[in-house]
Design an enzyme around this catalytic site. Structure first.
Site, mmCIF file in Angstrom:
data_model
loop_
_atom_site.group_PDB
_atom_site.id
_atom_site.type_symbol
_atom_site.label_atom_id
_atom_site.label_comp_id
_atom_site.label_asym_id
_atom_site.label_seq_id
_atom_site.Cartn_x
_atom_site.Cartn_y
_atom_site.Cartn_z
ATOM 1 N N ARG A 155 0.766 -1.270 0.022
ATOM 2 C CA ARG A 155 -0.110 -0.021 0.003
ATOM 3 C C ARG A 155 0.853 1.098 0.043
ATOM 4 O O ARG A 155 0.455 2.364 0.643
ATOM 5 C CB ARG A 155 -1.180 -0.009 1.055
ATOM 6 C CG ARG A 155 -1.687 -1.302 1.216
ATOM 7 C CD ARG A 155 -2.609 -1.843 -0.052
ATOM 8 N NE ARG A 155 -3.159 -3.033 0.198
ATOM 9 C CZ ARG A 155 -3.695 -3.624 -0.618
ATOM 10 N NH1 ARG A 155 -3.716 -3.100 -1.899
ATOM 11 N NH2 ARG A 155 -4.287 -4.858 -0.524
ATOM 12 N N LYS B 36 0.482 -8.973 13.558
ATOM 13 C CA LYS B 36 -0.909 -9.017 12.931
ATOM 14 C C LYS B 36 -0.906 -10.680 13.120
ATOM 15 O O LYS B 36 -0.171 -11.370 12.521
ATOM 16 C CB LYS B 36 -0.908 -8.579 11.498
ATOM 17 C CG LYS B 36 -1.864 -9.207 10.705
ATOM 18 C CD LYS B 36 -1.869 -8.499 9.223
ATOM 19 C CE LYS B 36 -2.684 -8.960 8.464
ATOM 20 N NZ LYS B 36 -2.933 -8.130 7.214
ATOM 21 N N GLU C 16 -6.206 -12.453 8.060
ATOM 22 C CA GLU C 16 -5.792 -12.465 6.648
ATOM 23 C C GLU C 16 -4.584 -13.547 6.216
ATOM 24 O O GLU C 16 -3.733 -13.254 5.399
ATOM 25 C CB GLU C 16 -5.438 -11.229 6.042
ATOM 26 C CG GLU C 16 -6.501 -9.991 6.060
ATOM 27 C CD GLU C 16 -6.200 -8.878 5.538
ATOM 28 O OE1 GLU C 16 -5.130 -8.411 5.611
ATOM 29 O OE2 GLU C 16 -7.138 -8.049 4.951
ATOM 30 N N ARG D 8 -2.487 -6.437 17.156
ATOM 31 C CA ARG D 8 -3.390 -5.898 16.195
ATOM 32 C C ARG D 8 -4.729 -6.616 16.459
ATOM 33 O O ARG D 8 -5.075 -7.611 16.408
ATOM 34 C CB ARG D 8 -3.120 -5.760 14.907
ATOM 35 C CG ARG D 8 -1.866 -4.905 14.480
ATOM 36 C CD ARG D 8 -1.408 -5.192 13.236
ATOM 37 N NE ARG D 8 -2.131 -3.933 12.332
ATOM 38 C CZ ARG D 8 -2.604 -4.246 11.107
ATOM 39 N NH1 ARG D 8 -2.534 -5.411 10.606
ATOM 40 N NH2 ARG D 8 -3.393 -3.380 10.480
ATOM 41 N N LYS E 20 -8.041 -0.654 14.457
ATOM 42 C CA LYS E 20 -8.067 0.434 13.440
ATOM 43 C C LYS E 20 -9.418 1.378 13.723
ATOM 44 O O LYS E 20 -10.166 1.202 14.665
ATOM 45 C CB LYS E 20 -8.640 -0.456 12.245
ATOM 46 C CG LYS E 20 -7.338 -1.007 11.491
ATOM 47 C CD LYS E 20 -7.397 -1.485 10.097
ATOM 48 C CE LYS E 20 -6.331 -2.399 9.656
ATOM 49 N NZ LYS E 20 -6.520 -2.849 8.324
ATOM 50 N N ASP F 282 -12.037 -1.328 7.449
ATOM 51 C CA ASP F 282 -10.756 -1.462 6.767
ATOM 52 C C ASP F 282 -10.479 -0.036 6.192
ATOM 53 O O ASP F 282 -10.446 -0.012 5.069
ATOM 54 C CB ASP F 282 -10.650 -2.313 5.812
ATOM 55 C CG ASP F 282 -9.109 -2.525 5.542
ATOM 56 O OD1 ASP F 282 -8.225 -1.839 6.167
ATOM 57 O OD2 ASP F 282 -8.466 -3.162 4.698
ATOM 58 N N GLU G 100 -4.698 4.095 0.623
ATOM 59 C CA GLU G 100 -4.970 2.927 0.028
ATOM 60 C C GLU G 100 -6.485 3.064 -0.507
ATOM 61 O O GLU G 100 -6.689 2.544 -1.533
ATOM 62 C CB GLU G 100 -5.087 1.381 0.948
ATOM 63 C CG GLU G 100 -5.621 0.477 0.468
ATOM 64 C CD GLU G 100 -5.432 -0.844 1.639
ATOM 65 O OE1 GLU G 100 -5.076 -0.395 2.498
ATOM 66 O OE2 GLU G 100 -5.893 -2.010 1.189
ATOM 67 N N HIS H 203 -16.155 0.078 0.793
ATOM 68 C CA HIS H 203 -15.511 -1.042 0.269
ATOM 69 C C HIS H 203 -16.176 -1.586 -1.158
ATOM 70 O O HIS H 203 -16.300 -2.780 -1.437
ATOM 71 C CB HIS H 203 -15.312 -2.396 1.265
ATOM 72 C CG HIS H 203 -14.156 -3.061 1.258
ATOM 73 N ND1 HIS H 203 -13.527 -3.443 -0.212
ATOM 74 C CD2 HIS H 203 -13.300 -3.373 2.181
ATOM 75 C CE1 HIS H 203 -12.254 -3.906 0.329
ATOM 76 N NE2 HIS H 203 -11.974 -4.081 1.710
#
Ligand code: BDP
Length: 713
Positions: free
Chosen positions: A181, A300, A304, A337, A373, A378, A406, A533
């Protein structure tokens, strides 16, 4: 003319033109430009910055402060301040309680902690005082900022201390120098050449961050590689730490949870296995031998596809606490995170972090911060604040924002993020009177045990640092808000623009106003009314609301907008995913009813029929189209306003911004046209009267591909 006399004439002409070239700016100097003052301003500066007086045997931090003051005063006046011995008229005196004579010691220093400072001017002497040398460095930068924004040196009277302990950049920089990113060129860390070669840019990076009060940097991507913890890479990180240390900046590393297993040094990565805990303890000891002030780990995990404690049926707390125990003897911290969502989990993605972390409140070791976050999905152009804020009263929560854009047009679109950050920070969590996100992050609930804010960096090796001139402002606003989360993004926009572009009164107002309007314009032409998104798959460039066929449901934009013949929006009320139940009752109640939900978040929380009547008197469908049109009009206006500023801005930077605004106008139109075409195909409704039809067919937009979009691995 002979060839030689022609050559001579050319050289002479160039020499005459040199000052003009010298004035051309490329943005490298950021907001630390220190351009020449004239007339009374220069005279005042010469009068009040004639000498610099510092404690005997200045530490590296004080030397850094002095070097910056010299650079600034020389740049602004053309004259280098002298090194003075005592506080006489015209001197700037830097000192701590130990070094300042009692007559110069400001009162109330005790309340300013380790990093705060006082600046005051009495009887022609400026005193910059702090309890520590780091505070003096921040004071020196604050003095330069004050004069850089136009304050007369004899009027500077300031007292400030950071409200958060950890003010940290997160670099998503890979070891091969690509940046996840990243839109500003390759990583500034020339990993291959380190530790032997220390690029001069690292020092300028340190100066820029220290000028904002940023005191930590995570060097590598949260999607981390095991190699970052091997000896050669620790040596590279140590070399960077050596450069950054005088500027009060600690180095942190992102770590991959399965590192010891993947390096084949343990047989498992189970956090409760003694050999695993022992490996991490040994690794922490090794790091601290090389970097005595190492900050800690960013992790993290189980997100994902990243490994984590859940691979062994352990909790996030088990994982975080094991790492925390390895770091604790050295004073290090873990930033764990909360950005998690799992492939197998059918629950609304917006709910998963709360579901996983909420029950762990109070279970984390004292040196763990959970990094959350700003919103539950996101880094979208707009999201509601994350429901974990206020819901984990016994856990220090660190706010994570994304400085790199991003989802907001990369480094091409002008989008000043100060208002986005501020909007989150000022959100009332509803968990207690006045308990905003800012107050949660400041430790109002967890007793201030550990506090911090992280920003995903937008910095690369581009000459502008951030890929565009205006993106520097996002770095700036992040740093200033991390110092004071209750600060005003509008004030920071003005400060930044005054130091970066011009202090000419009307022009400065215009630039700051453009900045303040810019993010809302992006929201309007990309994701108005709470949409989110719907960007292109993977790279997130451009519109792709039609994407529906990807393996995981939450990878598809249709998952987020849920548009069909009947209506549009994600029902997160009790009749839908009930994500609203994760908020405090007052907040949940207000957003349960579309009539009391702010229209900025309407389709985030509600699925509504196309003919739903909006407060404007339009139907939802007509309102949606109107917002897209508004976004395009707003960007066109930004371009016109910038064009009018040409007389006030150096030609090169003006042109570079203008080019980007041209692209932004075109891309805003593309966003608008593609989204209107797509949503019309779903709603089946005619375009509202007077609306411009999309320039191309829906098929055209659907067929666009961007295989080489930057920032995407
Ligand atoms: C998403 C990015 C992805 C990051 C992830 C994260 O698309 O590249 O790895 O967040 O924050 O925004 O871990």
């Amino acid at each position: 003319m002979s060839i030689w006399s022609k050559w001579l004439a050319a050289v002479l002409a160039l020499a005459l033109l040199a000052p003009a070239y010298a004035r051309e700016e490329d943005g490298y100097d950021l907001w630390l430009r220190y351009r020449p003052l004239a007339g009374a301003e220069r005279a005042a500066m010469l009068r009040h910055a004639r000498e610099l007086v510092a404690p005997a045997a200045p530490s590296p931090a004080v030397q850094a402060a002095l070097a910056e003051l010299r650079r600034g005063v020389q740049g602004m006046t053309g004259r280098l301040p002298l090194d003075g011995k005592q506080a006489k008229a015209g001197a700037i005196v830097l000192g701590t309680p130990a070094s300042l004579p009692p007559s110069l010691r400001p009162t109330g220093l005790e309340q300013l902690g380790d990093e705060g400072y006082v600046i005051r001017h009495r009887a022609s002497v400026t005193v910059i005082a702090a309890n520590t040398d780091a505070g003096l460095l921040y004071g020196a930068f604050a003095w330069l900022r004050a004069v850089g924004t136009g304050l007369a040196p004899d009027r500077i009277d300031e007292r400030s201390a950071p409200k958060l302990q950890r003010r940290v950049l997160n670099h998503w920089d890979n070891l091969d120098r690509t940046v996840e990113r990243g839109y500003a060129g390759e990583s500034i860390w020339d990993w291959w050449a380190l530790p032997g070669v220390r690029d001069a840019r690292y020092l300028d990076y340190a100066r820029a961050n220290a000028s904002l009060g940023i005191n930590g940097t995570v060097l590598n991507n949260v999607n981390a590689k095991p190699e970052i913890l091997t000896a050669p890479w620790i040596a590279k990180a140590a070399a960077l730490a050596d450069v950054l240390r005088p500027y009060g900046i600690r180095v942190y590393l992102s770590v991959r949870f399965s590192t010891p297993l993947e390096l084949r040094e343990t047989a498992t990565a189970d956090p409760l296995a003694p050999e695993v805990a022992a490996w991490w303890r040994g690794k922490a000891d090794e790091i601290y031998r090389a970097i005595p002030d190492f900050g800690g780990f960013l992790v993290k995990a189980n997100s994902e596809g990243q490994p984590g404690p859940q691979d062994y049926r352990r909790s996030h707390a088990d994982g975080a606490n094991m790492l925390a125990a390895a770091l604790a003897p050295h004073g290090g911290i873990v930033m764990w995170r909360a950005f998690v969502y799992a492939a197998e989990n059918p629950v609304d993605r917006a709910k998963q972090a709360y579901d996983e972390f909420g029950p762990l409140d109070g279970k984390f070791a004292p040196n763990v911060l959970v990094q959350v976050k700003n919103g539950p999905i996101d880094f979208q152009p707009r999201e509601p604040f994350h429901p974990l804020f206020g819901a984990m009263p016994r856990t220090p929560l660190m706010l994570e924002v994304q400085i790199t854009k991003e989802y907001l047009g990369y480094a091409t679109h002008l989008a000043y993020l100060g208002p986005l950050f501020e909007e989150t920070l000022q959100s009332d969590t509803g968990h207690a009177p006045g308990l905003t996100v800012a107050r949660v992050v400041q430790g109002a609930q967890a007793g201030g045990r550990a506090t911090g804010m992280a920003g995903v960096a937008n910095i690369g090796s581009s000459r502008t640092w951030t890929g565009s001139h205006f993106d520097q402002a996002n770095w700036y606003a992040f740093g200033r808000l991390a110092w004071d989360p209750r600060g005003s993004s509008r004030a920071f926009a003005r400060e930044w623009a005054a130091q970066t572009f011009t202090r000419a009164p009307g022009a400065l107002d215009d630039i700051a106003a453009m900045m303040m309007d810019s993010r809302e314009a992006v929201v309007n032409y990309m994701t108005p009314l709470g949409l989110h998104h719907i960007m292109g798959t993977g790279h997130h460039h451009g519109p792709a609301p039609w994407v529906a066929g990807l393996a995981r449901p939450e990878w598809n934009p249709v998952y987020y907008h849920k548009a069909d013949r009947g209506g549009i929006g994600f029902d997160r009320t009790a009749s839908g995913s009930d994500a609203l139940a994760q908020y405090a009752p007052a907040i949940a109640r207000r957003h349960a009813d579309p009539a009391t939900t702010p229209d900025t978040l309407l389709l985030w929380f509600h699925h509504l029929p196309w003919d739903y009547p909006m407060p404007s008197g339009r139907t939802l469908w007509a309102e949606l189209v109107a917002r897209y049109d508004l976004g395009v009009a707003q960007v066109r206006a930004l371009r016109t306003r910038w064009a009018a500023l040409a007389p006030f801005i150096d030609a090169r930077r003006h042109a570079e911004v203008a080019q980007r605004l041209d692209v932004q106008v075109a891309e805003a139109g593309w966003w608008r046209d593609a989204c209107v075409a797509y949503f019309q195909s779903v709603s089946g409704l005619p375009l509202p009267a007077g609306t411009q039809p999309p320039a191309q067919t829906l098929e055209y937009y659907r067929a666009l591909r961007f295989p080489y979009a930057p920032g995407h691995g």
